[in-house]
Design a protein around this motif. Structure first.
Motif, PDB file in Angstrom:
ATOM      1  N   ASP A  88       0.892  -1.267   0.093  1.00 45.71           N
ATOM      2  CA  ASP A  88      -0.123   0.129  -0.198  1.00 45.71           C
ATOM      3  C   ASP A  88       1.229   1.019   0.162  1.00 45.71           C
ATOM      4  O   ASP A  88       2.350   1.361   0.035  1.00 45.71           O
ATOM      5  N   ALA A  89       0.479   2.171   0.250  1.00 41.81           N
ATOM      6  CA  ALA A  89       1.252   3.487  -0.020  1.00 41.81           C
ATOM      7  C   ALA A  89       2.167   3.566   1.421  1.00 41.81           C
ATOM      8  O   ALA A  89       2.912   4.741   0.772  1.00 41.81           O
ATOM      9  N   GLN A  90       1.729   3.338   2.349  1.00 39.55           N
ATOM     10  CA  GLN A  90       2.505   2.921   3.492  1.00 39.55           C
ATOM     11  C   GLN A  90       3.387   1.942   3.698  1.00 39.55           C
ATOM     12  O   GLN A  90       4.746   1.736   4.387  1.00 39.55           O
ATOM     13  N   GLY A  91       3.861   1.437   2.070  1.00 40.33           N
ATOM     14  CA  GLY A  91       4.835   0.569   2.026  1.00 40.33           C
ATOM     15  C   GLY A  91       4.741  -1.282   3.174  1.00 40.33           C
ATOM     16  O   GLY A  91       5.325  -2.034   2.681  1.00 40.33           O
ATOM     17  N   ASN A  92       3.409  -1.395   4.167  1.00 38.86           N
ATOM     18  CA  ASN A  92       2.212  -2.076   4.017  1.00 38.86           C
ATOM     19  C   ASN A  92       2.715  -2.843   3.177  1.00 38.86           C
ATOM     20  O   ASN A  92       1.509  -2.859   1.784  1.00 38.86           O
TER      21      ASN A  92
END
Length: 240
Positions: free
Chosen positions: A96-100
């Motif tokens: 996702d956008a947070q790198g998760n």
């Protein structure tokens, strides 16, 4: 994954399956805790899995090791299909956008047909006696292969990943537990407290406790209560 991502990547799965052909299995895993399973698959005959099948042992280990923090994908590790065929497997982390990580896109290549063709070609080129006697060749379960010298290693390498493909969560948990306890001289339910903690730490590193029902499963293997397993995890400072 969001519904939009799920739809987009499901199309990619079918596209790659048709483009690469029947020797390539393409798999999409949704890492949403409510699913955590295969949500799209092409050429499923390779592993025998279907939509709803769980993550593999290798995928669980990648996630527990947080490999996605340093790599966008891992390529060309060994897999073993249910029929014994060796696979060349690769996994891409969908983030996702947070790198998760929210999903995994996996490709498993089954080269068994090509190994069989190689055997036929070698038998045409060389007499059987030559192939049997010549040190250049060796016979394996997957065919006749040229023997290559092992490369020299100057430093210790990480333990290679071997991926097994389970049809459901109970069989996956059983496989992970069996691998962690295979060298034990005594049955799991007869281990002392420290030995059980050591096994639980191994199981945690393999990602077993990411699976729904893992606490109850391990408690049953050790003939103890679920509360005891939670206590061991707490004492080991491990998150279940």
């Amino acid at each position: 994954m969001t519904p939009e991502m799920l739809q987009q990547y499901s199309v990619i799965v079918q596209f790659l399956g048709k483009t690469l052909g029947p020797d390539y299995e393409i798999v999409l895993h949704d890492l949403n805790p409510d699913h955590n399973e295969i949500v799209a698959i092409a050429n499923s005959h390779i592993s025998g899995r279907s939509i709803g099948s769980p993550l593999t042992n290798a995928s669980l280990k990648m996630l527990i090791d947080k490999a996605y923090e340093t790599d966008d994908f891992l390529c060309n590790y060994k897999g073993i299909a249910d029929n014994g065929n060796g696979l060349r497997s690769s996994t891409m982390f969908i983030k996702d956008a947070q790198g998760n990580p929210v999903g995994l896109l996996c490709i498993n290549f089954d080269d068994s047909r090509y190994l069989q063709m190689q055997d036929v070609l070698l038998s045409v080129i060389h007499p059987k006696e030559y192939i049997t006697a010549h040190p250049l060749f060796q016979k394996s379960a997957l065919g006749i292969h040229p023997v290559q010298a092992e490369p020299a290693h100057t430093e210790a390498e990480p333990e290679p990943i071997t991926e097994n493909f389970s049809m459901d969560i109970p069989s996956l948990m059983q496989k992970i537990f069996a691998d962690a306890t295979v060298a034990l001289p005594t049955p799991a339910d007869r281990l002392n407290q420290q030995e059980k903690k050591d096994i639980i730490e191994k199981l945690h590193k393999q990602g077993l406790f990411q699976l729904k029902g893992a606490i109850t499963f391990v408690a049953e293997q050790f003939s103890c209560s679920s509360a005891t397993i939670y206590r061991y995890l707490s004492e080991l400072k491990l998150n279940s």
